[in-house]
Design an enzyme around this catalytic site. Structure first.
Site, PDB file in Angstrom:
ATOM      1  CE  LYS A  13      17.921  21.079  30.419  1.00  0.00           C
ATOM      2  NZ  LYS A  13      18.594  22.375  30.466  1.00  0.00           N
ATOM      3  NE  ARG A  88      16.683  21.897  36.814  1.00  0.00           N
ATOM      4  CZ  ARG A  88      16.066  21.945  35.416  1.00  0.00           C
ATOM      5  NH1 ARG A  88      15.481  21.259  35.116  1.00  0.00           N
ATOM      6  NH2 ARG A  88      16.159  23.084  34.930  1.00  0.00           N
ATOM      7  NE  ARG A 123      14.382  29.905  27.083  1.00  0.00           N
ATOM      8  CZ  ARG A 123      14.824  29.247  27.897  1.00  0.00           C
ATOM      9  NH1 ARG A 123      14.978  27.843  27.591  1.00  0.00           N
ATOM     10  NH2 ARG A 123      14.938  29.610  29.007  1.00  0.00           N
ATOM     11  NE  ARG A 156      11.659  29.156  30.749  1.00  0.00           N
ATOM     12  CZ  ARG A 156      12.288  28.126  30.799  1.00  0.00           C
ATOM     13  NH1 ARG A 156      12.343  27.275  29.609  1.00  0.00           N
ATOM     14  NH2 ARG A 156      13.402  27.925  31.826  1.00  0.00           N
ATOM     15  NE  ARG A 167      16.563  29.028  34.561  1.00  0.00           N
ATOM     16  CZ  ARG A 167      16.258  29.601  33.083  1.00  0.00           C
ATOM     17  NH1 ARG A 167      16.023  30.555  32.734  1.00  0.00           N
ATOM     18  NH2 ARG A 167      16.048  28.607  32.209  1.00  0.00           N
TER      19      ARG A 167
HETATM   20  P1  AP5 Z   1      16.430  25.513  24.820  1.00  0.00           P
HETATM   21  O1  AP5 Z   1      16.372  24.397  24.006  1.00  0.00           O
HETATM   22  O2  AP5 Z   1      15.319  26.253  25.279  1.00  0.00           O
HETATM   23  O3  AP5 Z   1      17.372  25.162  26.020  1.00  0.00           O
HETATM   24  P2  AP5 Z   1      17.110  24.333  27.625  1.00  0.00           P
HETATM   25  O4  AP5 Z   1      18.292  23.587  27.733  1.00  0.00           O
HETATM   26  O5  AP5 Z   1      15.851  23.608  27.133  1.00  0.00           O
HETATM   27  O6  AP5 Z   1      16.940  25.351  28.629  1.00  0.00           O
HETATM   28  P3  AP5 Z   1      16.065  25.722  29.605  1.00  0.00           P
HETATM   29  O7  AP5 Z   1      15.978  27.223  30.091  1.00  0.00           O
HETATM   30  O8  AP5 Z   1      14.604  25.387  29.398  1.00  0.00           O
HETATM   31  O9  AP5 Z   1      16.430  24.937  30.776  1.00  0.00           O
HETATM   32  P4  AP5 Z   1      16.287  24.904  32.207  1.00  0.00           P
HETATM   33  O10 AP5 Z   1      16.977  23.462  32.547  1.00  0.00           O
HETATM   34  O11 AP5 Z   1      16.944  26.019  33.063  1.00  0.00           O
HETATM   35  O12 AP5 Z   1      14.724  25.050  32.319  1.00  0.00           O
HETATM   36  P5  AP5 Z   1      13.551  24.056  32.647  1.00  0.00           P
HETATM   37  O13 AP5 Z   1      12.281  24.495  32.014  1.00  0.00           O
HETATM   38  O14 AP5 Z   1      13.819  22.721  32.582  1.00  0.00           O
HETATM   39  O15 AP5 Z   1      17.494  26.642  24.376  1.00  0.00           O
HETATM   40  C1  AP5 Z   1      17.658  27.900  24.916  1.00  0.00           C
HETATM   41  C2  AP5 Z   1      17.842  28.978  23.616  1.00  0.00           C
HETATM   42  O16 AP5 Z   1      18.737  28.805  22.743  1.00  0.00           O
HETATM   43  C3  AP5 Z   1      16.374  29.006  22.796  1.00  0.00           C
HETATM   44  O17 AP5 Z   1      16.067  30.231  22.331  1.00  0.00           O
HETATM   45  C4  AP5 Z   1      16.982  28.137  21.559  1.00  0.00           C
HETATM   46  O18 AP5 Z   1      16.254  28.627  20.181  1.00  0.00           O
HETATM   47  C5  AP5 Z   1      18.337  28.698  21.472  1.00  0.00           C
HETATM   48  N1  AP5 Z   1      19.382  27.403  21.120  1.00  0.00           N
HETATM   49  C6  AP5 Z   1      19.236  26.110  21.374  1.00  0.00           C
HETATM   50  N2  AP5 Z   1      20.342  25.442  20.596  1.00  0.00           N
HETATM   51  C7  AP5 Z   1      21.082  26.601  20.110  1.00  0.00           C
HETATM   52  C8  AP5 Z   1      22.340  26.502  19.460  1.00  0.00           C
HETATM   53  N3  AP5 Z   1      22.987  25.243  19.137  1.00  0.00           N
HETATM   54  N4  AP5 Z   1      22.782  27.821  18.854  1.00  0.00           N
HETATM   55  C9  AP5 Z   1      22.123  28.710  19.029  1.00  0.00           C
HETATM   56  N5  AP5 Z   1      20.895  28.878  19.826  1.00  0.00           N
HETATM   57  C10 AP5 Z   1      20.549  27.803  20.557  1.00  0.00           C
HETATM   58  O19 AP5 Z   1      13.247  24.492  34.255  1.00  0.00           O
HETATM   59  C11 AP5 Z   1      12.740  25.646  34.640  1.00  0.00           C
HETATM   60  C12 AP5 Z   1      12.609  25.597  36.102  1.00  0.00           C
HETATM   61  O20 AP5 Z   1      11.626  24.559  36.429  1.00  0.00           O
HETATM   62  C13 AP5 Z   1      13.585  25.479  36.736  1.00  0.00           C
HETATM   63  O21 AP5 Z   1      14.464  26.658  37.025  1.00  0.00           O
HETATM   64  C14 AP5 Z   1      13.169  24.847  38.321  1.00  0.00           C
HETATM   65  O22 AP5 Z   1      12.679  25.910  39.117  1.00  0.00           O
HETATM   66  C15 AP5 Z   1      12.001  24.284  37.737  1.00  0.00           C
HETATM   67  N6  AP5 Z   1      12.391  22.587  37.392  1.00  0.00           N
HETATM   68  C16 AP5 Z   1      12.343  22.072  36.378  1.00  0.00           C
HETATM   69  N7  AP5 Z   1      12.709  20.642  36.464  1.00  0.00           N
HETATM   70  C17 AP5 Z   1      13.008  20.572  37.593  1.00  0.00           C
HETATM   71  C18 AP5 Z   1      13.376  19.511  38.363  1.00  0.00           C
HETATM   72  N8  AP5 Z   1      13.793  18.216  37.672  1.00  0.00           N
HETATM   73  N9  AP5 Z   1      13.637  19.800  39.380  1.00  0.00           N
HETATM   74  C19 AP5 Z   1      13.499  20.634  40.335  1.00  0.00           C
HETATM   75  N10 AP5 Z   1      13.086  21.912  39.676  1.00  0.00           N
HETATM   76  C20 AP5 Z   1      12.797  21.723  38.222  1.00  0.00           C
HETATM   77 MG    MG Z   2      14.050  23.591  28.291  1.00  0.00          MG
END
Ligand code: AP5
Ligand code: MG
Length: 214
Positions: A13, A88, A123, A156, A167
């Site tokens: 994402k 979410r 990552r 991270r 997660r």
């Molecule tokens: P990346 O683009 O970083 O993936 P992502 O989908 O953004 O993954 P996240 O881990 O950021 O998602 P998340 O939803 O768990 O975390 P968030 O920060 O939102 O890609 C991942 C890796 O793969 C990278 O190294 C990239 O280079 C590689 N990659 C990408 N595409 C690829 C491809 N096609 N092929 C190969 N490699 C590839 O949330 C973190 C925490 O915050 C949550 O756990 C929660 O505690 C809290 N939080 C955030 N939002 C909320 C909410 N709305 N409600 C409640 N809690 C929340």
């Molecule tokens: Mg992300």
């Protein structure tokens, strides 16, 4: 354009949000990045949720809804925005609908759990500008430093294998029901995110351009 990006942790994402943001000139808003910034800055919110996000659990709905309310009211959001990681839960989606801002598409990036577990170990993220890299699939042109701003890249805290499993479980239980929510509203589009970054970007842009053309 107002775009909601849906997908499991590590589906890509943040990676795709960065590309869409550059192409359409609209901000990418990641609740995860906002929360991590608050934790690093040691704000009251950051202190309250630090342990929670490290464990892989979700932050409470009211907190993230107010973050989004405030952020989307900013001047740079007037032509649209990309929501990465929000909503979410169903209550978050309902709260967003009540804000009356509208949604053009909920774009799901689908990647199976096995692929995600393999991806997360490599990552690396920039704590300053939020750029995301992968040691194998998307290395930074500056090695251990960010290709955009030069800051030292970090791993991270929630990318440990145990937390990634937690997660994923949280995603399937609390976030996946949003697929039906947006499907029923006629807003869900799904792209495969298992190919490489560029191929996934091509699918994402093809889908968004088709919607823009309507
Ligand atoms: P990346 O683009 O970083 O993936 P992502 O989908 O953004 O993954 P996240 O881990 O950021 O998602 P998340 O939803 O768990 O975390 P968030 O920060 O939102 O890609 C991942 C890796 O793969 C990278 O190294 C990239 O280079 C590689 N990659 C990408 N595409 C690829 C491809 N096609 N092929 C190969 N490699 C590839 O949330 C973190 C925490 O915050 C949550 O756990 C929660 O505690 C809290 N939080 C955030 N939002 C909320 C909410 N709305 N409600 C409640 N809690 C929340
Ligand atoms: Mg992300």
């Amino acid at each position: 354009m107002k775009i909601i990006l849906l997908g499991a942790p590590g589906a890509g994402k943040g990676t795709q949000a960065q590309v869409i943001s550059e192409k359409y000139g609209i901000p990418a808003i990641s609740t995860g990045d906002m929360i991590r910034a608050a934790v690093r800055a040691g704000t009251p919110l950051g202190k309250r949720v630090a342990a929670l996000i490290e464990s892989g659990a979700l932050v409470d709905d009211d907190t993230v809804v107010s973050l989004i309310k405030e952020r989307t009211a900013a001047e740079d959001c007037k032509n649209g925005f990309i929501l990465d990681g929000f909503p979410r839960t169903i209550p978050q989606a309902e709260a967003y609908d009540k804000m009356g801002l509208g949604v053009d598409v909920c774009l799901e990036i689908f990647v199976p759990d096995e692929t995600i577990v393999k991806r997360m170990g490599g990552r690396r993220v920039c704590p300053k500008c939020g750029a995301t890299y992968h040691t194998e699939f998307k290395p930074s042109p500056k090695g251990d430093a960010c290709g955009v701003c030069g800051e030292a890249l970090i791993i991270r805290k929630d990318d440990s294998p145990e937390t990634v499993s937690e997660r994923l479980a949280v995603y399937h239980e609390q976030t996946e029901p949003l697929r039906d929510y947006y499907r029923k509203a006629g807003l869900l589009k799904t792209v495969e995110g298992q190919q490489n970054v560029e191929q996934t970007t091509a699918l994402v842009m093809e889908t968004l351009e088709a919607i823009r053309g309507c």
